[in-house]
Design a protein around this motif. Structure first.
Motif, PDB file in Angstrom:
ATOM      1  N   THR A 129      -1.339   2.374   6.918  1.00 45.84           N
ATOM      2  CA  THR A 129      -0.669   3.142   5.866  1.00 45.84           C
ATOM      3  C   THR A 129      -0.041   4.416   6.434  1.00 45.84           C
ATOM      4  O   THR A 129       1.109   4.747   6.122  1.00 45.84           O
ATOM      5  CB  THR A 129      -1.657   3.510   4.738  1.00 45.84           C
ATOM      6  N   VAL A 151      -8.412   1.141  -0.908  1.00 46.21           N
ATOM      7  CA  VAL A 151      -7.367   0.559  -0.060  1.00 46.21           C
ATOM      8  C   VAL A 151      -6.875   1.582   0.959  1.00 46.21           C
ATOM      9  O   VAL A 151      -6.776   1.302   2.159  1.00 46.21           O
ATOM     10  CB  VAL A 151      -6.185   0.049  -0.923  1.00 46.21           C
ATOM     11  N   PHE A 152      -6.595   2.802   0.490  1.00 41.13           N
ATOM     12  CA  PHE A 152      -6.034   3.795   1.405  1.00 41.13           C
ATOM     13  C   PHE A 152      -7.065   4.279   2.419  1.00 41.13           C
ATOM     14  O   PHE A 152      -6.744   4.545   3.568  1.00 41.13           O
ATOM     15  CB  PHE A 152      -5.434   4.966   0.615  1.00 41.13           C
ATOM     16  N   TRP A 160      -7.550   1.416  -5.506  1.00 38.97           N
ATOM     17  CA  TRP A 160      -6.525   1.975  -4.623  1.00 38.97           C
ATOM     18  C   TRP A 160      -7.062   3.061  -3.719  1.00 38.97           C
ATOM     19  O   TRP A 160      -6.633   3.188  -2.563  1.00 38.97           O
ATOM     20  CB  TRP A 160      -5.302   2.413  -5.439  1.00 38.97           C
ATOM     21  N   HIS A 164       0.814  -1.221   0.000  1.00 36.91           N
ATOM     22  CA  HIS A 164       0.000   0.000   0.000  1.00 36.91           C
ATOM     23  C   HIS A 164       0.848   1.272   0.000  1.00 36.91           C
ATOM     24  O   HIS A 164       0.653   2.158  -0.833  1.00 36.91           O
ATOM     25  CB  HIS A 164      -0.974  -0.029   1.183  1.00 36.91           C
TER      26      HIS A 164
END
Lengths: 306, 306
Positions: A247, A239-240, A236, A190
Motif C-alpha cells: 500500500t 487491510v492497511f 479496512w 486497497h
C-alpha cells in the motif's frame, strides 16, 4: 450441481459469509452449513433470518466435523481464530479464508494448522458498501473473480475441491502467489479505498464551513467515493495494517503522479491533462472488455441482485 | 406541463444537451428545439436519431429566433461561442449554459451578451461516464440538483422561467453565488475526478509490469475510479484549467490528510485509521439521508434509466 462438501463451517457472519451461505444453498454445494459469530447479536440475527443451517455459540462447536472451515473474520483476527479452532479440526479437512490480504494471513494462520489438515487461502473479489449478516445475497460472487493462493506443498485435490466450491457459487477462479496478490490488490483495491476515505474526510472538513452543502450537492465523483468509504472500518483498518508495504509503495507512486497533474493545472498545461485523461479513458474500456464491469448505467448490478 | 419557451437552441450536442432535448420533449416544455454541433459527424448522428427538431449547420442559424439559448460546449469554448452568436440573439432572449465551472464562464461569456438579452448561468449536477449525442436520455436530471448562478442585476422573471424549465426536466433547483459554487464543486466533483484519473494512471503503469492483471482483477474501489476517469477528456481539461484556484486549494487539503493516513499506516496506528473510517461512513449515511443517492445495489439507476 452436486454436493462438494458434507459440512461447511463459516466463522464470522458478515457480508461475505452470509453471501456464501446463500450461494451454497442456491447450488446445493454442501450438506450442512454451520455458522459462528463472536457477537451474540449477530448470532441472534442469523438465527432469525435463517442464515446457516445451525448457528453455534462457539467457533469450536461450529468447526467440529466440518470438511471445510471458512475464516470470514477481519484479517487481524484470523490468527487468533485459527489458534482457537486448531484442536478440533477434523483430519483431512480444509481451512480457507476470505481475507483481502494474503501474505499476512498465511503468516498468522498457517502455523496453527495441524498436520493432516489442508490450508488453502482464498480471496473473493466481491463486495458492496454494506456489512453484517443481513447484507448477504446469493449472487454476490456471480461472474466475479476468486483468487486462490495455495501455500507451497498443498494437496492439489484440496485446492481443486475448493475451486469447485467457488465455481459453484458463480465465481471465476484463478491461482496467484501471495506477494503478487497483495501488490495487485494494493493497486486495484486497497489504495483506492484509502484515497476515497481521505477525500470524504476532506469534504467533511469543508462541510462544517458550508452547512452541509457538500452533502446536498454531492456530485457523481464524490458519491462514488462515499460509497467506497462506507465499507467496514475494522476490515479496512486491518487491510492497511497488514498490507502495509504494498500500500505504501502504491501510495508513493500515486502522490508522485498527483503532483505532476497538480503542476499541470497550476501551469495551465492543458495538453498534458488532456493526454492523461484520454489514456485513463482507454483503461476503462479495457476493464469493460475484460468483463469485470458493464457500461450499463446501473453497472449490471440490478441483474446480479434480483 | 405547459410550454415554457417557444424555441430553445442547444449549442453543442453531447450528453447534457441530448438529455435536455429528450427531457424537454418528455414534458412538452418547448415548441421547437434547434441544435448545433461543431462536428459534422455529430450533426449527422443527431439527424439520424431524431435529436432536435431541427439540426442547423451553424450556431447562428440555430440561435436565430430562440427564446432560450443553452451553451452545452466545454467550458473553455463558451466565450468564443458567445461571441459568435451575440449578433443574432433575439431581444428579450435568455442565454444560459451547463458548464461545471461558473466564475470563468461568467467572465468569458457575460461581456458578449448584448443589452436586452438575459444571461443566467446554470449547472446541472448530473452525468454518466458516456458522452456524445447518443448518450442522452430523458431521465438524466430526474431528482438531481440544478444550480442557477445568476449574475447581479439579472431580471428575476428570466431566472424564474429557466428554473421552471429545469424543474420541468425533473431537477431540483437552487441558486448559488459563482465563487461558492466553484468551491463546492471542487470538493464534490472536480478534485475527486482528478484523484480518480491519477489512480487509474498509476494502475496503468503497474499493468505494464503485470500483464493486464490489474484490469482483469479490477476490484470494487478501482472499478468505480475507472468509471469516473472515463469521462470526457476535453470537458475535464477545461474544468481544471478554469477552476484552478479552488481545485488546487482542495488538493492541498487532500494531500495533507492523505499524508496523515499514510503515516498512520507506516506507524501502525490502527486507532486513527479506524476512527477516520468510521467518520467517513457516517458521511455516506448523510448523503443517503439527503436523497442524493440510494443504498440499493444498483444505486437507484435502473429505475432512473428505464
Amino acid at each position: 450441481m452436486s454436493r462438494i462438501y458434507d459440512r461447511v463451517a463459516l466463522i464470522g457472519l458478515g457480508l461475505i459469509a452470509s453471501s456464501m451461505f446463500w450461494a451454497i444453498k442456491r447450488a446445493g454445494l454442501a450438506g450442512e452449513v454451520t455458522g459462528y459469530a463472536r457477537s451474540e447479536a449477530t448470532r441472534e440475527t442469523a438465527r432469525r433470518i435463517g442464515l446457516c443451517d445451525r448457528v453455534c455459540d462457539s467457533a469450536r462447536e461450529a468447526v467440529e466435523g466440518a470438511d471445510l472451515v471458512v475464516l470470514c473474520v477481519p484479517v487481524g483476527a484470523m490468527g487468533a481464530v485459527a489458534e482457537e479452532i486448531a484442536p478440533v479440526l477434523k483430519p483431512g479437512a480444509t481451512v480457507t479464508d476470505v481475507g483481502s490480504v494474503k501474505r499476512d494471513v498465511i503468516q498468522s494462520v498457517h502455523p496453527h494448522i495441524p498436520p493432516g489438515v489442508h490450508f488453502v487461502p482464498a480471496h473473493p473479489l466481491a463486495g458492496t458498501e454494506h456489512s453484517g449478516p443481513e447484507s448477504g445475497f446469493a449472487e454476490l460472487f456471480d461472474n466475479r473473480w476468486c483468487l486462490l493462493v495455495p501455500v507451497e506443498g498443498t494437496d492439489p485435490d484440496a485446492v481443486a475441491r475448493l475451486r469447485a466450491l467457488w465455481e459453484g457459487m458463480g465465481s471465476n477462479v484463478d491461482e496467484m502467489e501471495a506477494d503478487h496478490h497483495d501488490l495487485v490488490l494494493a493497486v486495484t483495491s486497497h489504495t483506492p479505498h484509502l484515497i476515497a476515505y481521505t477525500m470524504v474526510g476532506v469534504a467533511d472538513d469543508l462541510r462544517r464551513v458550508t452547512d452541509s452543502e457538500v452533502i446536498k450537492y454531492s456530485a457523481a465523483g464524490f458519491r462514488d467515493f462515499t460509497r467506497i468509504a462506507a465499507s467496514d472500518p475494522t476490515m479496512w483498518r486491518d487491510v492497511f495494517l497488514t498490507n502495509k508495504d504494498a500500500t505504501l509503495e502504491i501510495l508513493g507512486r500515486f502522490t508522485e503522479e498527483l503532483f505532476a497533474l497538480q503542476r499541470a493545472i497550476r501551469t495551465g498545461n492543458g495538453e498534458l491533462l488532456h493526454d492523461y485523461f484520454t489514456r485513463t479513458r482507454a483503461i476503462r474500456r479495457g476493464i469493460i472488455d475484460a468483463g469485470q464491469d458493464t457500461d450499463a448505467p446501473d453497472f449490471g448490478r440490478a441483474k446480479a441482485k434480483s
